[in-house]
Scaffold this active site. Structure first.
Site, mmCIF file in Angstrom:
data_model
loop_
_atom_site.group_PDB
_atom_site.id
_atom_site.type_symbol
_atom_site.label_atom_id
_atom_site.label_comp_id
_atom_site.label_asym_id
_atom_site.label_seq_id
_atom_site.Cartn_x
_atom_site.Cartn_y
_atom_site.Cartn_z
ATOM 1 N N LYS A 74 4.585 -7.106 10.455
ATOM 2 C CA LYS A 74 4.401 -6.731 9.041
ATOM 3 C C LYS A 74 5.744 -6.791 8.324
ATOM 4 O O LYS A 74 6.766 -6.356 8.879
ATOM 5 C CB LYS A 74 3.808 -5.321 8.984
ATOM 6 N N SER A 149 -2.908 -1.191 4.118
ATOM 7 C CA SER A 149 -1.967 -2.124 3.547
ATOM 8 C C SER A 149 -1.560 -3.251 4.507
ATOM 9 O O SER A 149 -1.004 -4.249 4.065
ATOM 10 C CB SER A 149 -0.704 -1.382 3.110
ATOM 11 N N SER A 173 -3.370 2.465 7.149
ATOM 12 C CA SER A 173 -3.071 1.042 6.929
ATOM 13 C C SER A 173 -3.187 0.144 8.147
ATOM 14 O O SER A 173 -3.135 -1.075 8.003
ATOM 15 C CB SER A 173 -1.675 0.882 6.345
HETATM 16 N N1 GLN Z 1 -4.132 3.508 1.549
HETATM 17 C C1 GLN Z 1 -3.140 4.510 1.800
HETATM 18 C C2 GLN Z 1 -2.092 4.474 0.703
HETATM 19 O O1 GLN Z 1 -2.221 3.665 -0.141
HETATM 20 C C3 GLN Z 1 -2.518 4.303 3.136
HETATM 21 C C4 GLN Z 1 -1.452 3.292 3.148
HETATM 22 C C5 GLN Z 1 -0.743 3.203 4.476
HETATM 23 O O2 GLN Z 1 -1.221 3.695 5.494
HETATM 24 N N2 GLN Z 1 0.428 2.613 4.441
HETATM 25 O O3 GLN Z 1 -1.193 5.232 0.664
#
Ligand code: GLN
Length: 479
Positions: A74, A149, A173
């Protein structure tokens, strides 16, 4: 191909590392344009240098769980000499000066790092629609969101562009895109995998973890990436990976589910917000476990409804502080033609950050400001403790909790992008796990018209048990 099968080809000299790597590179070439999973594919020269090194390890009999295995990372994790953009304009010209600890460990094991994957800007999002480098498409249906994400990392694995990838999970995410793309994704216990070299979003919640198409492969990669790191003060000193034996066979914590105590939150699963296909899938798994001798216990999460507000206050507060460093001076993008430093900083941040990131910085700054700190941030910390206690009490009674990863299947690209609150609600079942620092794995269930993601949660440092249960369920399902 499973990692174990690739290794066995190497050992039997049925394939060379270069052949395997070329196979995946050609998949990337064919598919990446369509799905947009990669932000950067590394130069051939750099990849083939790694190939030569791995082939030498194999020829010398130095077999590790990941030798010669291609991996995607990532793009919020540093790989020295290459950009770490976090899918943000503000870091678009930033070159990593050092390797993240996970990257060092992968290199040491002879894995081959192929490139950097797309994400929501600074890992903020649930669909991978918030990227400066464009949206990521779901390989199961390109009209649907991939989940986020870590959408790029999930899609890279789901579309066979790499056998394994790394993502990060602050509030879901890893698990959410794994669920949406029909693959496995593990969010380890906070402190089990080093965060050194991971660009911070919300430091008290962030964890690096893997994606894979086959459950066994999680054991292989966890063996390599987990364990103490002196560069990460929150990394656990006591945790020692013990997931694979010397012959590269996975080690199971138990061989069947007889006598395991499984917690089943019926209220959650019966909630009308949960899509029927998701409810039916969780019920199927619970029945399967019961038929095979597990003890199913109904459990309740009295405070789960507060997990979303609690998470979004803590995550945005930490983010507003972590993102203060991007000022046009120390890192990345700098706006042109500014008469003074203040204007330069304002313009750089104004032009460099995307909409969702700005929204989070505003919310977080507000929650931390004097006069509101006690009402929001401090209150959220208290709620976090209560949620942790909820889990502690439940995990005294049961060994595992099984529930949906997401209340719904993936939706159409664009459908929720203008309704951030609706979007945040899709995180309802994942964020509580991060607030409590627990490990959790998403397993895909292929029975209905679309795969459904199911989450297995357990107590701190029980990675081996979680992966073992995931393995046994997978085998019982015959998938
Ligand atoms: N969807 C959550 C957020 O937007 C989790 C994102 C993540 O785990 N990086 O914060």
């Amino acid at each position: 191909m499973k990692v174990k099968d690739i290794l066995s080809k190497y050992i039997k000299k049925e394939a060379s590392v270069k052949e395997i790597v070329d196979y995946y590179l050609s998949n990337i070439e064919q598919k990446n344009e369509k799905y947009n999973a990669f932000i950067k594919i590394f130069d051939r020269e750099f990849i083939y240098d790694q190939v030569i090194r791995s082939q030498r390890m194999i020829d010398e009999g130095n077999i590790t769980p990941l030798v010669g295995i291609p991996i995607a990372i990532k793009d919020n994790i540093n790989v020295k000499g290459y950009p770490t953009t976090c899918a943000s304009k503000i870091l678009s010209n930033y070159i990593s000066p050092y390797n993240a600890t996970v990257v060092e460990k992968l290199y040491a094991a002879g894995a081959i790092i192929i490139g950097k994957t797309n994400l929501d800007e600074f890992a903020m999002g649930s669909t991978n629609e918030n990227s400066f480098y464009g949206i990521v498409r779901n390989p199961l249906d390109p009209e649907l969101v991939s989940g986020g994400s870590s959408g790029g990392s999930a899609v890279a694995v789901a579309a066979d562009m790499v056998p394994l990838s790394l993502g990060s999970d602050t509030g879901g995410s890893i698990r959410l895109p794994a669920a949406f793309c029909g693959i496995y994704g593990l969010k380890p216990t906070y402190g089990v995998v080093s965060r050194y070299g991971l660009v911070a979003y919300a430091s008290s919640l962030d964890q690096i973890g893997p994606f894979s198409k086959y459950v066994e492969d999680l054991f292989m990669i966890m063996q390599v990436i987990s364990g103490f790191d002196p560069y990460d003060s929150t990394s656990s000193r006591d945790f020692k990976p013990d997931f694979v034996d010397d012959s590269m066979n996975i080690k199971l914590a138990f061989r069947d589910v007889r006598g395991l105590r499984i917690g089943f939150p019926t209220k959650i699963v019966d909630d009308p917000a949960v899509e029927d296909v998701v409810r039916n899938s969780v019920n199927d798994i619970i029945r399967l476990l019961e038929d095979n001798g597990a003890m199913i216990k109904e459990i309740e999460f009295p405070y789960l409804e507060y997990a979303i507000p609690c998470y979004y206050i803590i995550a945005t507060s930490e983010a507003s502080s972590n993102l203060a460093r991007y000022d046009g001076v120390r890192y990345g993008f700098r706006a042109n033609d500014c008469e003074d430093v203040r204007t330069m900083m304002k313009k750089s941040r104004g032009e460099g950050f995307g909409l969702e990131v700005k929204r989070r910085i505003l919310v977080g700054t507000f929650c931390l400001s004097s006069g509101y700190y006690d009402a929001y941030y401090k209150k959220a910390l208290k709620v976090r403790n209560i949620i942790k206690k909820d889990f502690q009490n439940i995990l005294k009674e049961v060994d595992f909790v099984i529930m949906p990863t997401s209340p719904t299947l993936p939706w159409k690209i664009g459908e929720k992008i203008n309704d951030p609150v609706q979007m945040y609600l899709s995180d309802i079942y994942t964020v509580a796990v991060n607030l409590a620092g627990l490990p959790s794995v998403n397993i895909p269930y292929y029975k209905y018209h679309f795969p459904v993601g199911i989450q297995i949660i357990s107590d701190h440092f029980q990675e081996s048990k979680i992966m073992s249960l995931a393995y046994i369920i997978t085998n019982l399902l015959g998938s």
